[in-house]
Design a protein around this motif. Sequence first.
Motif, PDB file in Angstrom:
ATOM      1  N   ARG A  33       0.838  -1.210   0.000  1.00  0.00           N
ATOM      2  CA  ARG A  33       0.000   0.000   0.000  1.00  0.00           C
ATOM      3  C   ARG A  33       0.867   1.251   0.000  1.00  0.00           C
ATOM      4  NH1 ARG A  33      -4.562  -1.941   4.319  1.00  0.00           N
ATOM      5  NH2 ARG A  33      -5.934  -2.925   2.807  1.00  0.00           N
ATOM      6  N   CYS A  36       2.351   1.685  -3.436  1.00  0.00           N
ATOM      7  CA  CYS A  36       1.328   2.155  -4.364  1.00  0.00           C
ATOM      8  C   CYS A  36       1.079   3.649  -4.153  1.00  0.00           C
ATOM      9  CB  CYS A  36       0.041   1.360  -4.172  1.00  0.00           C
ATOM     10  SG  CYS A  36      -1.271   1.821  -5.314  1.00  0.00           S
ATOM     11  N   GLN A  37       0.977   4.070  -2.902  1.00  0.00           N
ATOM     12  CA  GLN A  37       0.783   5.483  -2.596  1.00  0.00           C
ATOM     13  C   GLN A  37       1.967   6.305  -3.110  1.00  0.00           C
ATOM     14  OE1 GLN A  37       0.749   6.468   1.574  1.00  0.00           O
ATOM     15  NE2 GLN A  37      -0.489   8.286   1.231  1.00  0.00           N
TER      16      GLN A  37
END
Length: 76
Positions: A33, A36-37
Amino acid sequence: MGLYLSRQGALIDWSVTDFLALLGTPLDLTALRAACQHALTDGEAGQPPPPAAPQHPLPRPGNTPGMQETLFDEMD
């Protein structure tokens, strides 16, 4: 993660940890995550993923047939 097979009426599901392991990722969901951010914000937020481990091709087994250069070449 799940996959529903409508013709068979079957649901195949995995936990997130199991699914990531099947994909071969060494990262956990929190790290993915953050990566991805980082990618979606052009590096302004999140953490970049760690560098990938070098990939080494597997050696060819000794009992495999010869390789063709192109699809239409004759086999040796």
